[in-house]
Design a protein around this motif. Structure first.
Motif, PDB file in Angstrom:
ATOM      1  N   VAL A   1       0.841  -1.188   0.000  1.00  0.00           N
ATOM      2  CA  VAL A   1       0.000   0.000   0.000  1.00  0.00           C
ATOM      3  C   VAL A   1       0.877   1.239   0.000  1.00  0.00           C
ATOM      4  O   VAL A   1       1.950   1.262   0.609  1.00  0.00           O
ATOM      5  CB  VAL A   1      -0.947   0.018   1.224  1.00  0.00           C
ATOM      6  N   THR A   2       0.435   2.247  -0.719  1.00  0.00           N
ATOM      7  CA  THR A   2       1.032   3.566  -0.606  1.00  0.00           C
ATOM      8  C   THR A   2      -0.004   4.483   0.031  1.00  0.00           C
ATOM      9  O   THR A   2      -1.197   4.389  -0.272  1.00  0.00           O
ATOM     10  CB  THR A   2       1.466   4.142  -1.965  1.00  0.00           C
ATOM     11  N   ILE A   3       0.458   5.342   0.932  1.00  0.00           N
ATOM     12  CA  ILE A   3      -0.416   6.263   1.648  1.00  0.00           C
ATOM     13  C   ILE A   3       0.051   7.679   1.353  1.00  0.00           C
ATOM     14  O   ILE A   3       1.203   8.039   1.622  1.00  0.00           O
ATOM     15  CB  ILE A   3      -0.364   6.009   3.173  1.00  0.00           C
ATOM     16  N   GLU A   4      -0.831   8.469   0.763  1.00  0.00           N
ATOM     17  CA  GLU A   4      -0.520   9.863   0.472  1.00  0.00           C
ATOM     18  C   GLU A   4      -1.350  10.771   1.369  1.00  0.00           C
ATOM     19  O   GLU A   4      -2.473  10.442   1.738  1.00  0.00           O
ATOM     20  CB  GLU A   4      -0.820  10.186  -0.989  1.00  0.00           C
ATOM     21  N   GLY A   5      -0.791  11.913   1.709  1.00  0.00           N
ATOM     22  CA  GLY A   5      -1.547  12.920   2.443  1.00  0.00           C
ATOM     23  C   GLY A   5      -1.448  12.848   3.940  1.00  0.00           C
ATOM     24  O   GLY A   5      -2.057  13.661   4.639  1.00  0.00           O
ATOM     25  N   CYS A   6      -0.710  11.877   4.470  1.00  0.00           N
ATOM     26  CA  CYS A   6      -0.555  11.809   5.929  1.00  0.00           C
ATOM     27  C   CYS A   6       0.319  12.981   6.366  1.00  0.00           C
ATOM     28  O   CYS A   6       1.425  13.156   5.848  1.00  0.00           O
ATOM     29  CB  CYS A   6       0.083  10.490   6.346  1.00  0.00           C
ATOM     30  N   PRO A   7      -0.135  13.790   7.309  1.00  0.00           N
ATOM     31  CA  PRO A   7       0.639  14.963   7.713  1.00  0.00           C
ATOM     32  C   PRO A   7       2.020  14.590   8.243  1.00  0.00           C
ATOM     33  O   PRO A   7       2.213  13.529   8.840  1.00  0.00           O
ATOM     34  CB  PRO A   7      -0.214  15.582   8.828  1.00  0.00           C
ATOM     35  N   ALA A   8       2.975  15.469   8.022  1.00  0.00           N
ATOM     36  CA  ALA A   8       4.330  15.264   8.547  1.00  0.00           C
ATOM     37  C   ALA A   8       4.330  15.431  10.065  1.00  0.00           C
ATOM     38  O   ALA A   8       3.518  16.161  10.628  1.00  0.00           O
ATOM     39  CB  ALA A   8       5.290  16.265   7.912  1.00  0.00           C
ATOM     40  N   GLY A   9       5.242  14.713  10.716  1.00  0.00           N
ATOM     41  CA  GLY A   9       5.409  14.870  12.148  1.00  0.00           C
ATOM     42  C   GLY A   9       4.575  13.959  13.009  1.00  0.00           C
ATOM     43  O   GLY A   9       4.601  14.063  14.237  1.00  0.00           O
ATOM     44  N   LEU A  10       3.819  13.037  12.392  1.00  0.00           N
ATOM     45  CA  LEU A  10       3.036  12.079  13.160  1.00  0.00           C
ATOM     46  C   LEU A  10       3.966  10.978  13.662  1.00  0.00           C
ATOM     47  O   LEU A  10       4.637  10.307  12.876  1.00  0.00           O
ATOM     48  CB  LEU A  10       1.921  11.470  12.302  1.00  0.00           C
ATOM     49  N   LYS A  11       4.015  10.790  14.968  1.00  0.00           N
ATOM     50  CA  LYS A  11       4.834   9.722  15.527  1.00  0.00           C
ATOM     51  C   LYS A  11       4.202   8.375  15.216  1.00  0.00           C
ATOM     52  O   LYS A  11       3.015   8.179  15.467  1.00  0.00           O
ATOM     53  CB  LYS A  11       4.989   9.911  17.035  1.00  0.00           C
ATOM     54  N   ILE A  12       4.994   7.474  14.679  1.00  0.00           N
ATOM     55  CA  ILE A  12       4.494   6.169  14.250  1.00  0.00           C
ATOM     56  C   ILE A  12       5.030   5.069  15.158  1.00  0.00           C
ATOM     57  O   ILE A  12       6.245   4.935  15.354  1.00  0.00           O
ATOM     58  CB  ILE A  12       4.881   5.879  12.786  1.00  0.00           C
ATOM     59  N   ASP A  13       4.110   4.293  15.699  1.00  0.00           N
ATOM     60  CA  ASP A  13       4.445   3.127  16.508  1.00  0.00           C
ATOM     61  C   ASP A  13       4.360   1.903  15.600  1.00  0.00           C
ATOM     62  O   ASP A  13       3.271   1.417  15.301  1.00  0.00           O
ATOM     63  CB  ASP A  13       3.472   3.016  17.682  1.00  0.00           C
ATOM     64  N   GLU A  14       5.508   1.414  15.144  1.00  0.00           N
ATOM     65  CA  GLU A  14       5.514   0.268  14.226  1.00  0.00           C
ATOM     66  C   GLU A  14       4.988  -0.994  14.898  1.00  0.00           C
ATOM     67  O   GLU A  14       4.400  -1.859  14.245  1.00  0.00           O
ATOM     68  CB  GLU A  14       6.914   0.044  13.670  1.00  0.00           C
TER      69      GLU A  14
ATOM     70  N   THR B   1       7.133  11.871   7.251  1.00  0.00           N
ATOM     71  CA  THR B   1       7.844  12.988   6.627  1.00  0.00           C
ATOM     72  C   THR B   1       6.924  13.865   5.778  1.00  0.00           C
ATOM     73  O   THR B   1       7.353  14.914   5.298  1.00  0.00           O
ATOM     74  CB  THR B   1       8.973  12.463   5.728  1.00  0.00           C
ATOM     75  N   GLY B   2       5.688  13.416   5.573  1.00  0.00           N
ATOM     76  CA  GLY B   2       4.776  14.152   4.704  1.00  0.00           C
ATOM     77  C   GLY B   2       4.814  13.664   3.270  1.00  0.00           C
ATOM     78  O   GLY B   2       3.982  14.069   2.448  1.00  0.00           O
ATOM     79  N   THR B   3       5.757  12.795   2.955  1.00  0.00           N
ATOM     80  CA  THR B   3       5.854  12.209   1.615  1.00  0.00           C
ATOM     81  C   THR B   3       5.141  10.858   1.613  1.00  0.00           C
ATOM     82  O   THR B   3       4.806  10.319   2.671  1.00  0.00           O
ATOM     83  CB  THR B   3       7.330  12.033   1.218  1.00  0.00           C
ATOM     84  N   PRO B   4       4.885  10.272   0.433  1.00  0.00           N
ATOM     85  CA  PRO B   4       4.153   9.003   0.389  1.00  0.00           C
ATOM     86  C   PRO B   4       4.787   7.919   1.247  1.00  0.00           C
ATOM     87  O   PRO B   4       6.003   7.712   1.217  1.00  0.00           O
ATOM     88  CB  PRO B   4       4.187   8.632  -1.097  1.00  0.00           C
ATOM     89  N   ILE B   5       3.953   7.242   1.998  1.00  0.00           N
ATOM     90  CA  ILE B   5       4.390   6.118   2.834  1.00  0.00           C
ATOM     91  C   ILE B   5       4.188   4.840   2.030  1.00  0.00           C
ATOM     92  O   ILE B   5       3.091   4.585   1.518  1.00  0.00           O
ATOM     93  CB  ILE B   5       3.582   6.057   4.141  1.00  0.00           C
ATOM     94  N   GLY B   6       5.231   4.050   1.915  1.00  0.00           N
ATOM     95  CA  GLY B   6       5.138   2.781   1.196  1.00  0.00           C
ATOM     96  C   GLY B   6       5.330   1.615   2.141  1.00  0.00           C
ATOM     97  O   GLY B   6       6.282   1.600   2.927  1.00  0.00           O
ATOM     98  N   ILE B   7       4.407   0.661   2.105  1.00  0.00           N
ATOM     99  CA  ILE B   7       4.480  -0.524   2.974  1.00  0.00           C
ATOM    100  C   ILE B   7       4.280  -1.776   2.127  1.00  0.00           C
ATOM    101  O   ILE B   7       3.377  -1.821   1.279  1.00  0.00           O
ATOM    102  CB  ILE B   7       3.419  -0.476   4.086  1.00  0.00           C
ATOM    103  N   VAL B   8       5.102  -2.783   2.374  1.00  0.00           N
ATOM    104  CA  VAL B   8       5.006  -4.062   1.660  1.00  0.00           C
ATOM    105  C   VAL B   8       4.797  -5.184   2.668  1.00  0.00           C
ATOM    106  O   VAL B   8       5.387  -5.180   3.753  1.00  0.00           O
ATOM    107  CB  VAL B   8       6.273  -4.320   0.814  1.00  0.00           C
ATOM    108  N   ILE B   9       3.921  -6.129   2.318  1.00  0.00           N
ATOM    109  CA  ILE B   9       3.713  -7.346   3.103  1.00  0.00           C
ATOM    110  C   ILE B   9       3.978  -8.530   2.169  1.00  0.00           C
ATOM    111  O   ILE B   9       3.212  -8.762   1.224  1.00  0.00           O
ATOM    112  CB  ILE B   9       2.270  -7.439   3.654  1.00  0.00           C
ATOM    113  N   ARG B  10       5.046  -9.227   2.403  1.00  0.00           N
ATOM    114  CA  ARG B  10       5.421 -10.312   1.488  1.00  0.00           C
ATOM    115  C   ARG B  10       4.631 -11.584   1.788  1.00  0.00           C
ATOM    116  O   ARG B  10       4.422 -11.930   2.944  1.00  0.00           O
ATOM    117  CB  ARG B  10       6.927 -10.578   1.565  1.00  0.00           C
ATOM    118  N   ASN B  11       4.217 -12.280   0.729  1.00  0.00           N
ATOM    119  CA  ASN B  11       3.558 -13.575   0.874  1.00  0.00           C
ATOM    120  C   ASN B  11       4.606 -14.653   1.150  1.00  0.00           C
ATOM    121  O   ASN B  11       5.676 -14.645   0.546  1.00  0.00           O
ATOM    122  CB  ASN B  11       2.780 -13.932  -0.392  1.00  0.00           C
ATOM    123  N   ALA B  12       4.277 -15.565   2.052  1.00  0.00           N
ATOM    124  CA  ALA B  12       5.258 -16.592   2.424  1.00  0.00           C
ATOM    125  C   ALA B  12       4.720 -18.010   2.327  1.00  0.00           C
ATOM    126  O   ALA B  12       5.482 -18.957   2.171  1.00  0.00           O
ATOM    127  CB  ALA B  12       5.753 -16.332   3.847  1.00  0.00           C
TER     128      ALA B  12
END
Length: 361
Positions: free
Chosen positions: A24-37, A76-87
């Motif tokens: 998934v790519t996520i656009e528009g998320c404001p910069a400076g949001l603390k992310i808990d992975e 960072t305010g730029t697109p967030i890219g996340i990958v989930i690999r199939n196993a």
């Protein structure tokens, strides 16, 4: 076309059930949001297959790889890219239907639209695509948490076995204490027994997921075609196996008179409230500050471990036999998916609300 959702907080998903990965790519998320992975990973664990005896036994850890958009724990305010690999793909489980259309699946409709199809688990039409939505929804939830907004879903019905208590009388956090995700322990045990009996019959069963959104500020939503409840409805109906959506009093409201259904408005201190909430927290397509609550109906999973009549790509009559690993009831794993889509909608409208007033520009 049709792979993106949202206007300002916008996601685009990609990947197939038996491909290399989903993402998934996520656009528009404001910069400076603390992310808990770790929170994102915990949400993925709630949706992943193989988590109990009443879910598919496909083994996927659904580990996330964050490729972009987050630096030193913040967006960072730029697109967030996340990958989930199939196993744990077992594509050979689907070789027997490489040219056959499974009843009530997207096999035939995808073939008619594209002239070909990925028969391995349904390809893009597989519910495995929702893993990407849950990852994005976990980030949306963290954005909403900065405003005190919470999204909580739970299983309220399996087959004809339904919760009798309204959500206000339940501790919704107890939903995570059992494998069916029903907040009432006694009803949960009955639901688990029902699903397990259906599984042993080599069949499937449907159910309902209810969702409550708390602390939404008044004023979220757009007029006419982009009403808040319309977007929530679209979000829910985009989830695999969903057959119905109702919010507030829903279909039960038709049994009431206006004098019974109208939500009287009062002022308590500085806060404007309603004495009842038949409107489900939304009036005129815009939030009024009360709880937003709705129900989502899921059909029985289409793959059953029984022979069914169908046709193949040549139009010949064939028998389709269910094989592989499938959920006997989808609703326990659908709970985090419903929450994710609801969070994405509210996050999007929260950002949109900042563009409607001159003082916010």
């Amino acid at each position: 076309m049709g792979n993106s959702f949202g206007k300002l907080f916008k996601i685009t998903t990609f990947g197939e059930s038996h491909g290399v990965a989903l993402g998934v790519t996520i656009e528009g998320c404001p910069a400076g949001l603390k992310i808990d992975e770790d929170f994102i990973r915990a949400e993925m664990q709630r949706r992943k297959p193989g988590q109990s005896k009443i879910t598919t036994q496909r083994k996927e850890e659904d580990e996330i790889e964050i490729l972009s958009g987050i630096f030193e724990g913040q967006t960072t305010g730029t697109p967030i890219g996340i990958v989930i690999r199939n196993a744990d793909q077992k594509s050979k489980d689907y070789s027997h239907i490489s040219d056959k259309f499974r009843p009530s699946h997207a096999d035939y409709t995808y073939f008619e639209k594209y002239g070909l199809r990925d028969y391995r688990g349904g390809g893009r039409s597989s519910a495995r695509e929702t893993a990407a939505r849950v990852a994005a929804g976990a980030i949306a939830k963290q954005l909403l948490a900065t405003k005190g907004i919470s999204v909580q879903a739970f299983v309220s019905q399996v087959g004809d076995l339904a919760l009798k208590k309204p959500y206000q009388e339940l501790d919704l956090h107890k939903a995570e204490e059992n494998i069916v995700r029903c907040p009432d322990p006694e009803t949960a045990d009955q639901m688990i027994e029902l699903i397990d009996s259906v599984r042993k019959d080599r069949d499937t069963i449907g159910g309902i997921v209810s969702c409550v959104i708390k602390n939404t500020p008044a004023g979220l939503g757009e007029p006419v075609f982009d009403r808040l409840h319309a977007e929530l409805g679209k979000a829910m109906l985009s989830i695999n196996a969903v057959k119905g959506f109702e919010f507030g009093s829903g279909f039960e409201g038709v049994k009431m008179r206006g004098s019974q259904h109208n939500d009287a408005i009062v002022k308590e201190g500085d806060q404007i409230k309603t004495l009842t909430n038949h409107s489900g927290g939304i009036q005129g397509g815009i939030s009024n500050g009360e709880d937003i609550y709705f129900k989502v109906a899921f059909k029985p999973v289409a793959t059953i471990m029984q022979d069914q009549d169908s046709i193949n790509e040549a139009g010949e009559k064939v028998t389709v036999s269910g094989k592989g690993r499938h959920d006997p009831c989808v609703v326990p794993r659908a709970v985090p998916i419903v929450e994710a889509m609801a969070a994405l909608v509210i996050a999007d409208y929260l950002l949109l609300s900042k563009t409607n007033k001159l003082r916010d520009l």
